[in-house]
Design a protein around this motif. Structure first.
Motif, PDB file in Angstrom:
ATOM      1  N   TRP A  94     -18.386 -39.040 -61.899  1.00  9.80           N
ATOM      2  CA  TRP A  94     -19.604 -38.494 -61.290  1.00  9.80           C
ATOM      3  C   TRP A  94     -19.348 -37.215 -60.490  1.00  9.80           C
ATOM      4  N   SER A 121     -20.254 -48.965 -56.712  1.00  9.23           N
ATOM      5  CA  SER A 121     -19.239 -50.021 -56.707  1.00  9.23           C
ATOM      6  C   SER A 121     -17.932 -49.521 -56.088  1.00  9.23           C
ATOM      7  N   ASP A 156     -28.888 -41.662 -64.710  1.00  9.84           N
ATOM      8  CA  ASP A 156     -27.751 -42.349 -65.336  1.00  9.84           C
ATOM      9  C   ASP A 156     -27.432 -43.607 -64.528  1.00  9.84           C
ATOM     10  N   PRO A 157     -28.197 -44.676 -64.734  1.00 10.39           N
ATOM     11  CA  PRO A 157     -28.033 -45.884 -63.925  1.00 10.39           C
ATOM     12  C   PRO A 157     -26.628 -46.467 -63.966  1.00 10.39           C
ATOM     13  N   SER A 158     -25.963 -46.410 -65.116  1.00  9.97           N
ATOM     14  CA  SER A 158     -24.620 -46.990 -65.206  1.00  9.97           C
ATOM     15  C   SER A 158     -23.628 -46.199 -64.353  1.00  9.97           C
ATOM     16  N   MET A 159     -23.745 -44.864 -64.347  1.00 14.09           N
ATOM     17  CA  MET A 159     -22.866 -44.065 -63.508  1.00 14.09           C
ATOM     18  C   MET A 159     -23.190 -44.294 -62.028  1.00 14.09           C
ATOM     19  N   SER A 160     -24.462 -44.425 -61.719  1.00 13.48           N
ATOM     20  CA  SER A 160     -24.855 -44.683 -60.334  1.00 13.48           C
ATOM     21  C   SER A 160     -24.275 -46.004 -59.843  1.00 13.48           C
ATOM     22  N   ARG A 161     -24.346 -47.035 -60.688  1.00 14.12           N
ATOM     23  CA  ARG A 161     -23.781 -48.334 -60.308  1.00 14.12           C
ATOM     24  C   ARG A 161     -22.275 -48.243 -60.122  1.00 14.12           C
ATOM     25  N   ALA A 162     -21.601 -47.493 -60.998  1.00 16.64           N
ATOM     26  CA  ALA A 162     -20.149 -47.360 -60.883  1.00 16.64           C
ATOM     27  C   ALA A 162     -19.774 -46.633 -59.595  1.00 16.64           C
TER      28      ALA A 162
END
Length: 268
Positions: free
Chosen positions: A161, A236, A227-233
């Motif tokens: 990111w 985390s 980009d929800p998956s990048m945001s979650r990563a």
């Protein structure tokens, strides 16, 4: 003395997320309002960066004869404010370009001006905006140097990111208390400046991350919103790092040190 690094982020605010820690956030606002001189009888009041409106409503109750205005850039915050205080004049607008129609007797800015650029110009302008004898009361988080903000910036520079978050505005360092004094002393003859370091006792899972989601993380989350998956990563990794530097105590509580700067100036 010009501060060009502080940029107000163009991002949505979530009233429910912000108010998850309302009691802790409100402590500084109440400490600011408690220091206003009892001889102040304002007729025109502005709450700059009013958010959901609780302090503008409080000021209206304290000064029922005054016209109270609340200014904020967040439509979601203002919707909540209007439902809670229909008698306050709620306005949508940018703090950086605000100009009052009538010189106010009291300007309150609680945890809002840290998002506005060029404090060397802003603070004299606010002091000159109030009527003679009027008061400017400001509280700003000294967040840039805190552990959790340092970790946030470090994590933002690392990982997939990093390019997306490069250049995303975050809270910049404040000027020194002495510089704010000099800026306000040009037009004010009564100044009260102090700082307080709060130690917030937070509970629940990832409490520091949840705290930051309501404020400091908004620009980052906005930049990664598509980009929800990048945001979650990103969240985390950030949560894990925050848990390392601010671990839970044996009783499960997490202690969050948070310094804040207060300024109350009365125009001569």
């Amino acid at each position: 003395m010009t501060d060009t690094s502080r940029r107000r982020p163009d991002t949505g605010w979530d009233p429910l997320q912000y108010q998850r820690f309302e009691a802790e956030r409100d402590r500084a606002a109440q400490d600011l309002l408690a220091r206003l001189t009892p001889d102040l009888s304002p007729r025109e009041i502005w709450d700059l960066g009013c958010g959901a409106g609780q302090h503008a409503i409080q000021l209206q109750r304290r000064h029922p004869g005054a016209v109270v205005h609340g200014l904020d850039s967040s439509a979601a915050m203002l919707d909540q404010a209007r439902s809670a205080g229909p008698d306050v004049d709620w306005r949508s607008g940018d703090l950086a370009g605000w100009v009052p129609e009538v010189p106010p007797d009291l300007i309150v800015a609680n945890a809002s001006l840290q998002w506005v650029p060029d404090h060397a110009t802003l603070f004299p302008r606010l002091a000159q905006a109030v009527a003679p004898g009027g008061v400017v009361a400001v509280q700003m988080p000294m967040a840039h140097e805190t552990v959790h903000h340092t970790v946030m910036r470090e994590v933002a520079r690392q990982g997939p990111w990093a390019d997306r978050l490069a250049g995303v505005g975050t809270i910049a360092p404040l000027l020194s208390a002495e510089i704010y004094y000099d800026l306000l002393a040009l037009d004010c003859d009564s100044l009260d400046i102090w700082s307080t370091r709060y130690l917030h006792v937070l509970g629940g899972p990832d409490p520091v991350l949840e705290w930051m989601k309501g404020t400091a993380l908004r620009p980052c989350l906005s930049a990664l919103a598509d980009d929800p998956s990048m945001s979650r990563a990103f969240l985390s990794v950030l949560a894990a790092r925050l848990a390392e530097v601010l671990p839970a105590r044996p009783d499960g509580a997490t202690l969050l040190p948070f310094p804040r700067l207060f300024l109350i100036a009365r125009r001569r």
